[in-house]
Motif scaffolding. Structure first.
Motif, PDB file in Angstrom:
ATOM      1  N   TYR B  49     -25.517  -9.745  21.647  1.00 20.73           N
ATOM      2  CA  TYR B  49     -24.076  -9.966  21.827  1.00 20.73           C
ATOM      3  C   TYR B  49     -23.681 -11.361  21.360  1.00 20.73           C
ATOM      4  O   TYR B  49     -22.664 -11.531  20.695  1.00 20.73           O
ATOM      5  N   LEU B  50     -24.508 -12.359  21.739  1.00 14.70           N
ATOM      6  CA  LEU B  50     -24.210 -13.733  21.333  1.00 14.70           C
ATOM      7  C   LEU B  50     -24.130 -13.820  19.820  1.00 14.70           C
ATOM      8  O   LEU B  50     -23.210 -14.386  19.248  1.00 14.70           O
ATOM      9  N   ARG B  51     -25.145 -13.212  19.182  1.00 15.02           N
ATOM     10  CA  ARG B  51     -25.230 -13.185  17.733  1.00 15.02           C
ATOM     11  C   ARG B  51     -23.973 -12.597  17.115  1.00 15.02           C
ATOM     12  O   ARG B  51     -23.363 -13.177  16.238  1.00 15.02           O
ATOM     13  N   MET B  52     -23.610 -11.445  17.681  1.00 14.19           N
ATOM     14  CA  MET B  52     -22.489 -10.714  17.109  1.00 14.19           C
ATOM     15  C   MET B  52     -21.196 -11.522  17.228  1.00 14.19           C
ATOM     16  O   MET B  52     -20.425 -11.619  16.282  1.00 14.19           O
ATOM     17  N   PHE B  53     -20.969 -12.116  18.414  1.00 15.57           N
ATOM     18  CA  PHE B  53     -19.694 -12.790  18.635  1.00 15.57           C
ATOM     19  C   PHE B  53     -19.625 -14.168  17.989  1.00 15.57           C
ATOM     20  O   PHE B  53     -18.541 -14.655  17.721  1.00 15.57           O
ATOM     21  N   THR B  54     -20.767 -14.827  17.765  1.00 16.55           N
ATOM     22  CA  THR B  54     -20.681 -16.196  17.267  1.00 16.55           C
ATOM     23  C   THR B  54     -20.923 -16.345  15.769  1.00 16.55           C
ATOM     24  O   THR B  54     -20.553 -17.351  15.191  1.00 16.55           O
ATOM     25  N   LEU B  55     -21.551 -15.364  15.134  1.00 10.49           N
ATOM     26  CA  LEU B  55     -21.884 -15.544  13.714  1.00 10.49           C
ATOM     27  C   LEU B  55     -20.677 -15.312  12.816  1.00 10.49           C
ATOM     28  O   LEU B  55     -19.781 -14.555  13.174  1.00 10.49           O
ATOM     29  N   PRO B  56     -20.678 -15.964  11.630  1.00 14.69           N
ATOM     30  CA  PRO B  56     -19.581 -15.686  10.708  1.00 14.69           C
ATOM     31  C   PRO B  56     -19.704 -14.216  10.324  1.00 14.69           C
ATOM     32  O   PRO B  56     -20.796 -13.722  10.153  1.00 14.69           O
ATOM     33  N   GLY B  57     -18.619 -13.529  10.222  1.00 17.32           N
ATOM     34  CA  GLY B  57     -18.717 -12.114   9.847  1.00 17.32           C
ATOM     35  C   GLY B  57     -18.140 -11.206  10.905  1.00 17.32           C
ATOM     36  O   GLY B  57     -17.634 -10.126  10.597  1.00 17.32           O
ATOM     37  N   PHE B  58     -18.175 -11.637  12.175  1.00 12.04           N
ATOM     38  CA  PHE B  58     -17.678 -10.740  13.228  1.00 12.04           C
ATOM     39  C   PHE B  58     -16.161 -10.577  13.143  1.00 12.04           C
ATOM     40  O   PHE B  58     -15.652  -9.454  13.112  1.00 12.04           O
ATOM     41  N   LEU B  59     -15.456 -11.709  13.083  1.00 17.68           N
ATOM     42  CA  LEU B  59     -13.987 -11.624  13.034  1.00 17.68           C
ATOM     43  C   LEU B  59     -13.494 -10.906  11.773  1.00 17.68           C
ATOM     44  O   LEU B  59     -12.629 -10.022  11.866  1.00 17.68           O
ATOM     45  N   PRO B  60     -14.055 -11.242  10.578  1.00 19.36           N
ATOM     46  CA  PRO B  60     -13.635 -10.474   9.391  1.00 19.36           C
ATOM     47  C   PRO B  60     -13.889  -8.979   9.561  1.00 19.36           C
ATOM     48  O   PRO B  60     -13.069  -8.151   9.146  1.00 19.36           O
ATOM     49  N   MET B  61     -15.015  -8.632  10.205  1.00 19.10           N
ATOM     50  CA  MET B  61     -15.324  -7.206  10.384  1.00 19.10           C
ATOM     51  C   MET B  61     -14.265  -6.542  11.265  1.00 19.10           C
ATOM     52  O   MET B  61     -13.798  -5.436  10.985  1.00 19.10           O
ATOM     53  N   ILE B  62     -13.858  -7.238  12.351  1.00 18.41           N
ATOM     54  CA  ILE B  62     -12.823  -6.687  13.239  1.00 18.41           C
ATOM     55  C   ILE B  62     -11.505  -6.572  12.458  1.00 18.41           C
ATOM     56  O   ILE B  62     -10.803  -5.560  12.555  1.00 18.41           O
ATOM     57  N   GLY B  63     -11.199  -7.588  11.680  1.00 15.47           N
ATOM     58  CA  GLY B  63      -9.966  -7.573  10.892  1.00 15.47           C
ATOM     59  C   GLY B  63      -9.957  -6.415   9.908  1.00 15.47           C
ATOM     60  O   GLY B  63      -8.977  -5.674   9.798  1.00 15.47           O
TER      61      GLY B  63
END
Lengths: 434, 289
Positions: B49-63
């Motif tokens: 979870y930490l990995r997913m929420f903090t790494l670059p890539g999560f927000l663009p993926m949600i967007g």
């Protein structure tokens, strides 16, 4: 009665699944040799010639070994998935007796595989006969040989000599030549720069390796984002990015991730050069017909003139998991006769259109060399390297494919893309991302 | 005890628990581990979870996912409704060919996602061999970077998904429109209601429950879409078309990272459940009013 039948049936099923690895209930009963392979290397192969060849070999094996029965199970066509499943089986003690393994991954299976040195010696198979990169893959840390490399491939620059007199040997020249041929209505250099393993092995690793870059250290930990390796990776990215910006490489390569994507480009008729795999020669020949005569291959271009040319080689190997001496020998016999002996490898790779992993086979009468055979052999002997077998490799590869695709499509700068990939791959590893 | 229906539900509950509840619990459990498909054994950790929420890539993926789902759903609903309305009107006017139209639209729904990806891949091909680009070149336009420009790629994938989902949406809308009472419609006509008024005050309220069901189904379907995207762009260029479902596939089957894939799957599950509850709460209440 019903109960005893069903118990008997379940025992049979269990014995079949376990490959009869326990005590043999009766000497007269057949032993089952479990064989886990991809459809392409099985009697179910889509090509009739391959299918017939393997079926015949199974038949003659079973004739010579009347006490053995080969039980086939097919791997998923998704190689990564199939390899993961095989590893899981080996991990939990349910490995098949023999299996096809994607060559570069062999290292991951070595602790479960049987050393084959003695059997190789008995059958007169000299490990030194293997292509240098293949021998490196097969040899374990203890110096023993843990697999049988069967077929391989390499990557080269294909070019149309009617359009391009002298193939470019550096990326500086690639840009120059590309821009020239575009004036004549041809495309620039075609190469995979999107998401797919083709991007890594054809476009990224050869450039990175030729600068002395390392993806992982000896223990298999990622190092591509540290020190000189990081410099080499950023330079690789910058070189490709510059080629795109100067118009030598089309931006649409950011959506192509496989070597075979170039086949369609060649079919469209305006491609003058592309980076591709040795297996594509057959397809290109079919597509172009007589025009194929105008095509040649050359070594992959490097960044600096003095950089050594490096190519990446792939291919498949066989591994034997069973420790039962009789079955081990039988499995070895079968694999040797069908795929590894001079005759077997020669015939099989000729049918497949792949390249033999043993140098002597190239001279063998059983081998029917295809186009550019000599160039491919030279590339394999002097330029080829295999991908690292480290467990982190797949993640590294996927992240760097994504990164270069971002750079080429214009959404990230090379340095940022490499650093982001490094951050993702090394997340949670103390000190790694510093 | 046997007079109640409950004992008869036990087999169903058992089946549901085995094929539905158990896998979900396993995914949730795995999401709290660092399990991968290459090594045996794992430890419990929050790292995935930490990995997913903090790494670059999560927000663009949600967007990317939000864009893909929002526009897919809006246009699938709209286009599905229009096609259904045309067919119903055609039937009313005894036009020939309404069955053919209905069937041919349905074909789009019956084609597997991967095949749709391949077909649209041919349409979007950026060389002269590409069908759309060829058509554009005949009128002196293009070539358009349908799949290699990050923004265009997302638009292209969304458009292909709208085409794919419109058929299903049309089936539900058609079923809904067929249930609208003719008497009420006639009464509205006699009362002098215009076509727009009939649509707003009679047809739409009558088919609201169907629209709600349609909305929920196509939203979940779109959130879970990965086969078509994988065949069309593989998530690229870069990760500009990497929707959540595709990211799960990449994590598990290409990077062998079971823990992270499971954590992403849990996020997708939560998004789907929350979205359904919101739909039910907001639209369901309106329907009752």
């Amino acid at each position: 009665m019903k109960k005893s039948i069903s118990i008997g049936m379940s025992m049979l099923v269990i014995a079949g699944l376990a490959g009869c690895s326990g005590d043999n209930p009766s000497a007269e009963e057949k032993e089952t040799l479990t064989w886990y392979t991809t459809a392409g290397y099985s009697p179910e192969a889509p090509s009739a010639a391959t299918s017939d060849y393997i079926s015949e070999n199974i038949e003659s094996f079973e004739k010579e070994h009347p006490d053995m029965n080969i039980q086939l199970s097919l791997q998923s066509s998704n190689i990564d998935e199939a390899m993961a499943r095989l590893l899981e089986q080996a991990n939990t003690g349910r490995a098949p007796d023999m299996a096809a393994i994607d060559g570069y991954m062999l290292d991951r299976y070595k602790e479960y595989l049987q050393p084959l040195d003695e059997l190789m010696e008995e059958r007169g198979l000299d490990p030194d006969d293997y292509l240098p990169f293949a021998e490196k893959v097969l040899r374990g840390d203890d110096g023993k040989i843990y697999g049988l490399y069967m077929s391989t491939d390499t990557r080269m620059l294909y070019y149309n000599k009617e359009v391009i007199e002298e193939p470019p040997s550096t990326w500086e020249e690639v840009i120059e030549v590309s821009n020239e041929v575009q004036k004549e209505g041809y495309e620039g250099l075609v190469l995979p720069l999107g998401i797919g393993e083709g991007t890594s092995v054809t476009s990224l690793w050869p450039l990175f390796w030729s600068q002395g870059g390392k993806l992982v250290d000896k223990e298999g930990n990622p190092v591509f984002g540290k020190g000189e390796n990081r410099e080499a990776m950023i330079r690789t990215f910058e070189t490709l990015d510059r080629a795109q910006e100067e118009g030598a490489v089309s931006k649409r390569m950011a959506s192509s991730g496989r070597e075979n994507d170039a086949n369609g480009e060649v079919a469209a008729g305006d491609t003058a050069m592309f980076l591709g795999g040795s297996w594509q020669a057959v397809t290109i020949e079919e597509i172009l017909g007589d025009d194929f005569e105008n095509w040649e291959v050359a070594s992959l271009p490097t960044i600096e003139e003095d950089d050594p040319t490096v190519s990446s080689a792939g291919g498949w190997a066989w591994g034997i998991f069973t420790d039962d001496p009789e079955k081990k020998e039988a499995a070895f016999d079968f694999l040797m006769d069908s795929f590894i002996s001079e005759e077997g490898m020669g015939e099989f790779t000729s049918i497949q259109g792949s390249l033999p992993a043993r140098t002597s086979v190239y001279e063998s009468d059983s081998y029917n060399p295809g186009a550019f055979n000599d160039e491919f052999l030279t590339s394999l002997e002097t330029e080829a390297e295999a991908r690292p077998g480290a467990s982190k490799y797949n993640e590294i590869s996927v992240q760097l494919q994504t990164a270069i695709s971002q750079v080429i499509s214009g959404s990230k700068e090379p340095e940022q893309a490499v650093d982001d990939a490094w951050e993702i791959v090394t997340f949670g590893e103390s000190g790694e991302s510093e | 005890m046997w007079d109640t229906p409950y004992p008869w539900l036990i087999p169903l509950l058992l089946v549901l628990a085995a094929v539905f509840l158990y896998p979900i619990l396993q995914i949730v459990r795995l999401s709290f581990t660092d399990a991968n498909m290459i090594q045996v054994g794992y430890d419990y950790t929050l790292e995935s979870y930490l990995r997913m929420f903090t790494l670059p890539g999560f927000l663009p993926m949600i967007g990317t996912t939000a864009f893909f789902v929002f526009f897919s759903v809006v246009f699938q609903l709209f286009a599905g409704f229009i096609v259904a309305l045309l067919i119903v009107q055609g039937e009313k006017m005894n036009l020939r060919g309404t069955v053919v139209v209905r069937t041919s639209v349905l074909v789009a729904w019956a084609i597997p996602g991967v095949v749709i990806g391949v077909i649209w891949g041919m349409l979007y091909n950026e060389t002269d061999a590409g069908i759309i680009n060829y058509a554009l070149s005949t009128i002196g336009l293009g070539p358009v970077s349908f799949l290699s420009d990050p923004t265009m790629a997302l638009l292209s994938v969304t458009l292909a998904n709208i085409w794919r989902g419109t058929a299903f949406s049309m089936i539900l809308m058609y079923a809904g429109l067929k249930t609208v009472s003719k008497d009420v419609l006639e009464a509205a006509v006699i009362d002098g209601a215009s076509a727009l008024q009939r649509m707003k005050n009679v047809i739409l309220p009558a088919i609201a429950p169907i629209i709600l069901v349609n909305l929920i189904i196509i939203s979940i379907d779109t959130f879970n879409t990965f086969d078509m995207v994988m065949a069309l762009t593989g998530g690229g260029p870069g990760n500009s078309t990497e929707v959540i479902a595709l990211s799960i596939y990449t994590a598990i089957f290409r990077e062998f990272n079971l823990g992270e894939g499971a954590a992403t799957a849990v996020v997708l599950l939560v998004v789907n459940v929350v979205m359904t509850l919101v739909y039910l709460k907001v639209l369901g209440r309106r329907g009752e009013e």
